[in-house]
Design a protein around this motif. Structure first.
Motif, mmCIF file in Angstrom:
data_model
loop_
_atom_site.group_PDB
_atom_site.id
_atom_site.type_symbol
_atom_site.label_atom_id
_atom_site.label_comp_id
_atom_site.label_asym_id
_atom_site.label_seq_id
_atom_site.Cartn_x
_atom_site.Cartn_y
_atom_site.Cartn_z
ATOM 1 N N GLY A 128 0.813 -1.211 0.000
ATOM 2 C CA GLY A 128 0.000 0.000 0.000
ATOM 3 C C GLY A 128 0.841 1.252 0.000
ATOM 4 N N ASP A 191 -5.182 2.750 2.614
ATOM 5 C CA ASP A 191 -5.295 1.568 1.754
ATOM 6 C C ASP A 191 -4.578 0.356 2.345
ATOM 7 O OD1 ASP A 191 -2.613 2.133 1.331
ATOM 8 O OD2 ASP A 191 -2.825 2.626 -0.793
ATOM 9 N N LEU A 215 -9.180 -4.233 2.022
ATOM 10 C CA LEU A 215 -7.798 -3.767 2.160
ATOM 11 C C LEU A 215 -6.922 -4.832 2.826
ATOM 12 C CD1 LEU A 215 -8.374 -0.117 3.414
ATOM 13 C CD2 LEU A 215 -8.179 -0.969 1.064
#
Length: 245
Positions: A128, A191, A215
């Motif tokens: 992420g 995220d 996520l």
């Protein structure tokens, strides 16, 4: 009068202290590490600060005629748990560890278990670009070398350096609610979630939000208890054992 020492700092430790303080035949003392400035003090007697290692704790158990020792610290407080096991064994004092059960993944979870905060930091760039860290202020140094990832760290108190270069600190204390966690993820465009396997319901909503959003979650596995220490899942279980002893 039975003297019970609780190594505390957790919600469960405060709940247990409240239950025991109401018992007329029990003297309960809670020991707090003192790392948080504004402590939520439990019922009964309270001491703050360390014991000076396992030998110091063993001496305190003897001098205060402690009947039973309850390790109700955070699941990741390895040093005090190890000291408690050594001290209890040296003084032949019964020891129980009050440990909320680990979190268990459910369908929809995208968990990436790791063995340490250092491993978690290494995993971030591949997973992420905007990560929410809920690993505690004392562990942020492990992320000081992370580059290319914006980090949002939630902490009860402001952390000390070394800190990651791209960091925002959210000062807050649980328990957290689902809608509030959704707001955090949305406002900071999270995220990726990074957390420890602390267990319990107070901080679990963040896992639900990560699941809703699909996520990834980097989750640090909790350390094993010292050999021979019996784990008890809740306050009711500890009370049952104490009443039977």
């Amino acid at each position: 009068m039975r003297h019970i020492l609780i190594l505390g700092g957790t919600t469960e430790a405060r709940q247990l202290a409240a239950e025991l303080a109401a018992e007329p035949t029990v003297r309960v003392t809670s020991s707090l590490a003192g790392r948080v400035a504004e402590q939520r003090l439990p019922a009964g007697e309270v001491r703050v600060g360390g014991f000076g290692g396992p030998a110091g704790l063993a001496e305190w158990l003897r001098s205060q005629h402690v009947h039973t020792l309850i390790d109700a610290t955070h699941p990741f407080a390895q040093v005090i748990s190890r000291n408690a096991a050594e001290a209890a064994a040296a003084d032949h004092v019964p020891l129980f560890a009050l440990r909320r059960p680990s979190w268990v993944p459910v369908p929809g979870d995208r968990w990436h278990p790791v063995g340490s905060l250092a491993e978690a930091a290494e995993a971030l760039p591949a997973l992420g670009r905007r990560a929410l860290l809920t690993t505690g202020r004392l562990g942020l140094a492990a992320f000081a070398g992370v580059e290319g990832v914006h980090l949002v760290a939630r902490s009860v108190e402001r952390p000390d350096p070394p800190l990651p270069p791209d960091l925002v600190v959210l000062l807050d204390r649980g328990p957290f609610q689902l809608d509030g966690e959704r707001d955090v993820f949305r406002e900071h465009r999270i995220d990726l979630l990074v957390t420890k396997d602390s267990g319990g319901a107070a901080t679990a909503p963040k896992l639900a939000v990560a699941r809703e959003l699909g996520l990834p979650v980097v989750i640090v596995r909790r350390p094993e208890l010292p050999s021979g220490v019996r784990a008890v899942a809740d306050v009711a279980g500890v009370l049952e054992l104490l009443r039977a002893s």
